[in-house]
Scaffold this motif. Sequence first.
Motif, PDB file in Angstrom:
ATOM      1  N   ASP A  11       0.807  -1.224   0.000  1.00 46.22           N
ATOM      2  CA  ASP A  11       0.000   0.000   0.000  1.00 46.22           C
ATOM      3  C   ASP A  11       0.839   1.273   0.000  1.00 46.22           C
ATOM      4  O   ASP A  11       0.585   2.200   0.745  1.00 46.22           O
ATOM      5  CB  ASP A  11      -0.915  -0.007   1.234  1.00 46.22           C
ATOM      6  N   LEU A  12       1.827   1.269  -0.842  1.00 43.13           N
ATOM      7  CA  LEU A  12       2.789   2.363  -0.904  1.00 43.13           C
ATOM      8  C   LEU A  12       2.188   3.577  -1.608  1.00 43.13           C
ATOM      9  O   LEU A  12       1.617   3.449  -2.689  1.00 43.13           O
ATOM     10  CB  LEU A  12       3.978   1.860  -1.716  1.00 43.13           C
ATOM     11  N   SER A  13       2.335   4.745  -0.988  1.00 46.34           N
ATOM     12  CA  SER A  13       1.857   5.976  -1.623  1.00 46.34           C
ATOM     13  C   SER A  13       2.892   7.073  -1.488  1.00 46.34           C
ATOM     14  O   SER A  13       3.654   7.103  -0.519  1.00 46.34           O
ATOM     15  CB  SER A  13       0.549   6.453  -0.972  1.00 46.34           C
ATOM     16  N   LYS A  14       2.901   7.948  -2.467  1.00 45.14           N
ATOM     17  CA  LYS A  14       3.757   9.133  -2.382  1.00 45.14           C
ATOM     18  C   LYS A  14       3.005  10.314  -2.974  1.00 45.14           C
ATOM     19  O   LYS A  14       2.603  10.300  -4.135  1.00 45.14           O
ATOM     20  CB  LYS A  14       5.054   8.919  -3.166  1.00 45.14           C
ATOM     21  N   THR A  15       2.812  11.324  -2.145  1.00 44.85           N
ATOM     22  CA  THR A  15       2.133  12.540  -2.590  1.00 44.85           C
ATOM     23  C   THR A  15       3.119  13.690  -2.547  1.00 44.85           C
ATOM     24  O   THR A  15       3.818  13.869  -1.554  1.00 44.85           O
ATOM     25  CB  THR A  15       0.927  12.844  -1.667  1.00 44.85           C
ATOM     26  N   TYR A  16       3.230  14.413  -3.636  1.00 44.12           N
ATOM     27  CA  TYR A  16       4.057  15.613  -3.676  1.00 44.12           C
ATOM     28  C   TYR A  16       3.136  16.824  -3.665  1.00 44.12           C
ATOM     29  O   TYR A  16       2.056  16.790  -4.240  1.00 44.12           O
ATOM     30  CB  TYR A  16       4.910  15.657  -4.948  1.00 44.12           C
ATOM     31  N   PHE A  17       3.599  17.886  -3.025  1.00 45.07           N
ATOM     32  CA  PHE A  17       2.810  19.110  -3.027  1.00 45.07           C
ATOM     33  C   PHE A  17       3.567  20.171  -3.795  1.00 45.07           C
ATOM     34  O   PHE A  17       4.770  20.355  -3.593  1.00 45.07           O
ATOM     35  CB  PHE A  17       2.536  19.581  -1.593  1.00 45.07           C
ATOM     36  N   SER A  18       2.895  20.829  -4.701  1.00 41.62           N
ATOM     37  CA  SER A  18       3.575  21.890  -5.439  1.00 41.62           C
ATOM     38  C   SER A  18       2.672  23.108  -5.509  1.00 41.62           C
ATOM     39  O   SER A  18       1.447  23.001  -5.546  1.00 41.62           O
ATOM     40  CB  SER A  18       3.948  21.417  -6.845  1.00 41.62           C
ATOM     41  N   ARG A  19       3.311  24.267  -5.482  1.00 39.73           N
ATOM     42  CA  ARG A  19       2.573  25.519  -5.523  1.00 39.73           C
ATOM     43  C   ARG A  19       2.949  26.230  -6.814  1.00 39.73           C
ATOM     44  O   ARG A  19       4.114  26.314  -7.167  1.00 39.73           O
ATOM     45  CB  ARG A  19       2.982  26.359  -4.321  1.00 39.73           C
ATOM     46  N   HIS A  20       1.975  26.706  -7.514  1.00 39.21           N
ATOM     47  CA  HIS A  20       2.263  27.447  -8.741  1.00 39.21           C
ATOM     48  C   HIS A  20       2.162  28.928  -8.470  1.00 39.21           C
ATOM     49  O   HIS A  20       1.088  29.444  -8.210  1.00 39.21           O
ATOM     50  CB  HIS A  20       1.308  27.010  -9.862  1.00 39.21           C
ATOM     51  N   GLY A  24      -0.364  31.068  -5.674  1.00 36.92           N
ATOM     52  CA  GLY A  24      -1.038  29.912  -6.236  1.00 36.92           C
ATOM     53  C   GLY A  24      -1.463  28.920  -5.169  1.00 36.92           C
ATOM     54  O   GLY A  24      -0.863  28.839  -4.102  1.00 36.92           O
ATOM     55  N   ARG A  25      -2.492  28.197  -5.454  1.00 36.93           N
ATOM     56  CA  ARG A  25      -2.947  27.198  -4.510  1.00 36.93           C
ATOM     57  C   ARG A  25      -2.034  25.982  -4.565  1.00 36.93           C
ATOM     58  O   ARG A  25      -1.528  25.622  -5.624  1.00 36.93           O
ATOM     59  CB  ARG A  25      -4.384  26.792  -4.830  1.00 36.93           C
ATOM     60  N   GLN A  26      -1.844  25.381  -3.442  1.00 35.11           N
ATOM     61  CA  GLN A  26      -1.000  24.191  -3.394  1.00 35.11           C
ATOM     62  C   GLN A  26      -1.764  23.014  -3.976  1.00 35.11           C
ATOM     63  O   GLN A  26      -2.911  22.777  -3.620  1.00 35.11           O
ATOM     64  CB  GLN A  26      -0.635  23.918  -1.938  1.00 35.11           C
ATOM     65  N   THR A  27      -1.121  22.330  -4.924  1.00 35.63           N
ATOM     66  CA  THR A  27      -1.795  21.159  -5.474  1.00 35.63           C
ATOM     67  C   THR A  27      -1.071  19.889  -5.043  1.00 35.63           C
ATOM     68  O   THR A  27       0.148  19.865  -4.904  1.00 35.63           O
ATOM     69  CB  THR A  27      -1.834  21.192  -7.020  1.00 35.63           C
ATOM     70  N   ALA A  28      -1.852  18.872  -4.830  1.00 34.31           N
ATOM     71  CA  ALA A  28      -1.301  17.581  -4.426  1.00 34.31           C
ATOM     72  C   ALA A  28      -1.174  16.702  -5.661  1.00 34.31           C
ATOM     73  O   ALA A  28      -2.103  16.587  -6.451  1.00 34.31           O
ATOM     74  CB  ALA A  28      -2.219  16.926  -3.403  1.00 34.31           C
ATOM     75  N   VAL A  29       0.015  16.141  -5.831  1.00 38.81           N
ATOM     76  CA  VAL A  29       0.240  15.208  -6.929  1.00 38.81           C
ATOM     77  C   VAL A  29       0.394  13.809  -6.335  1.00 38.81           C
ATOM     78  O   VAL A  29       1.336  13.550  -5.593  1.00 38.81           O
ATOM     79  CB  VAL A  29       1.509  15.590  -7.720  1.00 38.81           C
ATOM     80  N   HIS A  30      -0.565  12.966  -6.636  1.00 37.81           N
ATOM     81  CA  HIS A  30      -0.493  11.598  -6.110  1.00 37.81           C
ATOM     82  C   HIS A  30       0.335  10.755  -7.074  1.00 37.81           C
ATOM     83  O   HIS A  30      -0.208  10.076  -7.934  1.00 37.81           O
ATOM     84  CB  HIS A  30      -1.894  11.027  -5.919  1.00 37.81           C
TER      85      HIS A  30
END
Length: 349
Positions: A11-20, A24-30
Amino acid sequence: MSMTPMIEASDLSKTYFSRHGLLGRQTAVHAVDGVSLAVAPGTTLGIVGESGSGKSTTGRLLLGLEPPSAGQVRFDGAPMPALETTEWRKYRARMQLVFQDPLAALDRRLTIGAQIGEPLAIHAIGSEAERRERVATLLQAVGLRRDQAASYPHELSGGQRQRVVIARAIASDPQLLVCDEPVSALDVSIQAQVVNLLRDLQETRGITMVFISHDLKVVRNMSDRVAVMYLGRIVEEASSDEIFRAPQHPYTRALVSSVPVPGTALKDRIVLQGEPPNPAARPAGCAFHPRCAVAVARCREETPTLQVVASGHEAACHLVSGDPLAGIANLGSAAAPVGAAFTQTSASP
Ligand SMILES: Nc1ncnc2c1ncn2[C@@H]1O[C@H](COP(=O)(O)OP(=O)(O)OP(=O)(O)O)[C@@H](O)[C@H]1O
Ligand SMILES: [Mg+2]
């Protein structure tokens, strides 16, 4: 068969957060979203999928090069130690990474002999003379000449440089090798040679391998089992033979149909259409549904999970069931030109 997997992810997950931009709003990249896999010792798992599907991130998580957001990795039965701890450094000698760009992996100021011998020197394996001999043997093992130890990276071809990287990776006798697009930067004629080399090394040394590529042809030649990734998830997993003989997921079917089978005309090719997947905007339901020719209402609402479709074969698609014949019957229409998502092209002469 209760053999401990060499490498195992649950059940491995990695979410990155990036702001534009500043406001800019922070978006989550799954990037990786609930991946479970297990690789038996001495076998190769191929991971295939389009750009951005999370293959490299999965590879880095497996090696403990970054911490997962959730889930766990076990190496040889034990939990992966935290990054940069003494325990982790001990593990690092037992697992190695080979990636796409050999020039970036090598130091242009050092001879290739020095670089291949580096892991041996770091771990103080043998005397200096013994290490020199071992470097020469490793050079030969990857198809280079002993005297090329004195060469610098820029004096070699791309294919030769990748052989050097591979020699260095196997110098410490690792149990696990993660190869991330190891031949993608090489000429097609050289690719097969390097793939054959990796296969030979894998067989003769019994190394467990995770082989990542967007190219299903290459993965097929390398792998015992294949995992197909789409938007951070495994959507199908089976033996390499099964993936090609009886692909179940419409995405896998499209990938497989684009691989020419030697000696036969390329026919009934399913061309993937629509937007390339974007992990920052994952479609609801089955992430593949906007590109799927056979999607039904349920696919837009409910996310399918991996189900056993045949012995040792799992797929995450509402239209395939545990009965492989029913699955194939349900998906039979994917081979006919229906919907806008697939275009049928006929055999090129
Ligand atoms: N360090 C990072 N920070 C933010 N986003 C990242 C990072 N690493 C990867 N991503 C994002 O995660 C997603 C998966 O990336 P990943 O590199 O794992 O894909 P991939 O399948 O290896 O693709 P490719 O075939 O292009 O190498 C991509 O959308 C990528 O932009
Ligand atoms: Mg990648």
